[in-house]
Design an enzyme around this catalytic site. Structure first.
Site, short mmCIF file in Angstrom:
data_model
loop_
_atom_site.label_atom_id
_atom_site.label_comp_id
_atom_site.label_asym_id
_atom_site.label_seq_id
_atom_site.Cartn_x
_atom_site.Cartn_y
_atom_site.Cartn_z
N ASP A 195 59.72 2.94 -15.27
CA ASP A 195 58.84 1.79 -15.51
C ASP A 195 57.83 1.74 -14.37
O ASP A 195 58.21 1.79 -13.21
CB ASP A 195 59.66 0.49 -15.54
CG ASP A 195 58.77 -0.72 -15.72
OD1 ASP A 195 58.27 -0.92 -16.83
OD2 ASP A 195 58.57 -1.46 -14.74
N GLU A 279 56.50 5.45 -20.50
CA GLU A 279 55.69 4.66 -21.43
C GLU A 279 54.33 5.33 -21.62
O GLU A 279 53.73 5.80 -20.66
CB GLU A 279 55.43 3.27 -20.83
CG GLU A 279 56.50 2.27 -21.16
CD GLU A 279 56.12 0.92 -20.60
OE1 GLU A 279 56.02 -0.03 -21.39
OE2 GLU A 279 55.92 0.81 -19.39
N ASP A 361 62.00 -4.94 -14.02
CA ASP A 361 61.57 -3.54 -14.00
C ASP A 361 62.72 -2.58 -14.33
O ASP A 361 62.56 -1.60 -15.05
CB ASP A 361 61.00 -3.17 -12.62
CG ASP A 361 59.79 -4.03 -12.28
OD1 ASP A 361 59.18 -4.58 -13.22
OD2 ASP A 361 59.46 -4.15 -11.09
#
Ligand SMILES: [Zn+2]
Length: 413
Positions: A195, A279, A361
């Site tokens: 993340d 991501e 997170d």
């Protein structure tokens, strides 16, 4: 596979003069070729770079005798660079992926069409073919110029392919491209999720965090001070230039610190884990949000993706991209409950269904890992750098596998 090592140079004033000349020759040849190309277009012709280069070599002795004062690689590479710029332009045109222009271009050309290079706005750089320089310890040897001192030794082992000398923030650098061999995988972990954030640069699903150091924030403060100082000075004045140089160096320092955190993270991750979940960036979302924080996080995202792709390839692992709209932050990794009203300010939250307390997170990193694993289970093609991603998206952007020490959003002087 090729990788580059960027090394700062300790130049003498004479060497700096030589570098500036070589950059000037490269820029002149590039602009000369572009101007000839445009002239030919008026007559309805499309000249090949090869022919332009031959034409240039024929007239340079008479018209541009000063090109002999530096390496002949400088003008030669300019033709290759322009050819590449045209190739990029035509590819974008064909695919319909040209960037949108806010205002029409002054030269009347379409978006993506090669620009004339400017002394003021483009970075100074020139190219050296591998038979035009050699590296010994801390020395870069260039024929006609002599020995240039490097601040560190070349870290990569393998066949030296080429070098590019460039200037940034008042310093000179050499980027040496080396053909390196793929390493035998040494993965001790299976999958990992990452993340990315502003405060904590990267959080891993293993719980490990990579923070920005304190001096990073101090330098950001310095940038703000210098920017303010610059705006108070008369543009172009001696003091304005002094201030601008200081500001460029401060920007450069911050970029290096940001890079340092990301490189440490990506090397560790690529060495340890066989599957890396990350991501993906959504371009629409990116355009909708103009905040500085967002820009910084987006720049980090591209850089992390770039680093992970080449490092995963080097260490024999793979990268799985997860859709950015996948709700990684607000989904409880224990029971799957979604906290719809999670705000950016919530660093910690409690799951109302199972009562788990989450570090925002860390929870997001775990969800990214879970989603990456689900994707490779459901879609048989494992994303690996150099191949198509499972989601069908090809690698895009400049992933030449460089360890370049600079990034988007930093003004180059
Ligand atoms: Zn829960």
């Amino acid at each position: 596979m090729n990788r580059s090592h960027v090394i700062r140079l300790n130049t003498t004033p004479e060497q700096e003069t030589y570098f500036r000349k070589a950059c000037g020759v490269a820029r002149h040849a590039y602009n000369w070729a572009l101007a000839r190309w445009k002239e030919a277009r008026i007559e309805g012709k499309r000249i090949k770079m090869k022919d332009l280069k031959a034409q240039y070599n024929q007239i340079k002795g008479e018209q541009f005798p000063w090109v002999y004062e530096t390496t002949k690689c400088a003008p030669e590479q300019a033709f290759a660079d322009l050819g590449q710029a045209f190739a990029n332009y035509w590819r974008m045109k064909e695919k319909g992926t040209q960037p949108k222009l806010k205002h029409p271009r002054k030269d009347g050309e379409e978006a993506g069409f090669p620009h004339f290079k400017s002394k003021k706005h483009d970075r100074l750089s020139f190219y050296l073919a591998n038979d035009k320089f050699s590296v010994h310890g801390h020395t870069l040897h260039v024929p006609k110029l002599g020995d240039v001192s490097m601040t560190e030794e070349l870290r990569l082992g393998g066949k030296i392919m080429s070098a590019t000398v460039s200037s940034r923030a008042g310093w000179w650098f050499v980027s040496i491209a080396v053909e390196v061999e793929q390493e035998t995988p040494t993965h001790s972990g299976g999958a990992i999720g990452i993340d990315l954030g502003i405060k904590t640069r990267a959080t891993l699903s293993s719980g490990e965090k990579f923070e920005n150091q304190k001096h990073y924030r101090r330098n950001l403060g310095r940038i703000k001070g210098l920017s303010k100082g610059l705006s108070r000075k008369v543009e172009g004045s001696q003091n304005w230039w002094k201030n601008a140089k200081k500001l460029a160096k401060a920007h450069y320092r911050v970029a290096c610190q940001r890079q340092d955190v990301l490189h440490k993270m990506s090397t560790k991750v690529a060495r340890t884990y066989a599957l890396i979940g990350l991501e993906d960036l959504n371009t629409k979302g990116m355009l909708a949000n103009h905040s500085l924080a967002q820009a910084v996080s987006d720049a980090s995202f591209f850089e992390v993706k770039r680093q992970l792709l080449y490092k995963a390839e080097q260490y024999g692992g793979s990268v799985q991209l997860v859709d950015r709209w996948f709700p990684s932050s607000k989904t409880c990794h224990v029971c799957g409950w979604v906290k719809e009203d999670l705000t950016l300010a919530d660093r910690e939250w409690v799951c109302e269904q199972c009562g788990s307390v989450h570090d925002r997170d860390w929870n997001a990193a775990i969800m990214v890992e879970t989603e990456a694993l689900r994707l490779i289970r459901d879609v048989p093609v494992v994303a690996s750098s150099g191949h198509k991603f499972a989601c069908g998206a090809e690698r895009s952007g400049p992933f030449e596998g460089e360890t370049v020490c600079c990034e988007a959003g930093t003004k180059v002087l």
